[in-house]
Scaffold this motif. Structure first.
Motif, PDB file in Angstrom:
ATOM      1  N   SER A 155       0.829  -1.212   0.000  1.00 38.44           N
ATOM      2  CA  SER A 155       0.000   0.000   0.000  1.00 38.44           C
ATOM      3  C   SER A 155       0.857   1.254   0.000  1.00 38.44           C
ATOM      4  CB  SER A 155      -0.960  -0.006   1.190  1.00 38.44           C
ATOM      5  OG  SER A 155      -0.276   0.220   2.397  1.00 38.44           O
ATOM      6  N   VAL A 157      -4.193  10.019  -1.979  1.00 34.47           N
ATOM      7  CA  VAL A 157      -3.223   9.368  -1.099  1.00 34.47           C
ATOM      8  C   VAL A 157      -3.627   9.547   0.356  1.00 34.47           C
ATOM      9  CG1 VAL A 157      -0.840   9.481  -0.291  1.00 34.47           C
ATOM     10  CG2 VAL A 157      -1.318   9.423  -2.715  1.00 34.47           C
ATOM     11  N   ASN A 206       0.685   4.130  -2.811  1.00 30.46           N
ATOM     12  CA  ASN A 206       0.489   5.528  -2.422  1.00 30.46           C
ATOM     13  C   ASN A 206       1.555   6.430  -3.033  1.00 30.46           C
ATOM     14  OD1 ASN A 206      -1.765   4.956  -0.917  1.00 30.46           O
ATOM     15  ND2 ASN A 206      -0.688   4.912   1.023  1.00 30.46           N
TER      16      ASN A 206
END
Length: 114
Positions: A37, A77, A41
């Motif tokens: 992740s 984000v 991002n």
């Protein structure tokens, strides 16, 4: 130069995340999801153009969109960080419940060779 460093960071985080996702222990799987992740991002954040000290969209007198910073990837984000934090907390609770129920922290619930 910053593009190379950013590409290497995304590649290392993504590769490490995938490697940890394929591990047999649940905590390693959770850490792999976190690293993956983070890589996603950073990738989304870099899609908003790499600009240093660019003015925000609300500044007056900017007719050319290439001159200002794009807030959409930043908002995406920020939302992804909050969602991944909640997902990690949920996975940790499920990890503790599964460990208490099975007595093992392997993803299939069994120790190897047992």
């Amino acid at each position: 130069m910053i593009e190379i460093v950013l590409s290497l960071a995304i590649g290392v985080l993504g590769a490490s995340g995938v490697w940890l996702l394929l591990r047999p222990r649940t905590f390693q799987v959770i850490m792999g999801l976190c690293l993956l992740s983070y890589a996603v991002n950073i990738f989304i954040f870099s899609m908003g153009r790499l600009k240093i000290a660019a003015p925000p969209v609300t500044a007056s007198g900017l007719e050319n969109p290439a001159l200002y910073d794009d807030p959409t990837p930043q908002a995406l984000v920020l939302t992804a960080i909050v969602i991944s934090f909640a997902l990690t907390a949920l996975f940790l609770v499920v990890l503790l419940a599964a460990r208490g129920a099975t007595g093992s922290d392997h993803v299939d619930g069994e120790e190897p060779g047992a």
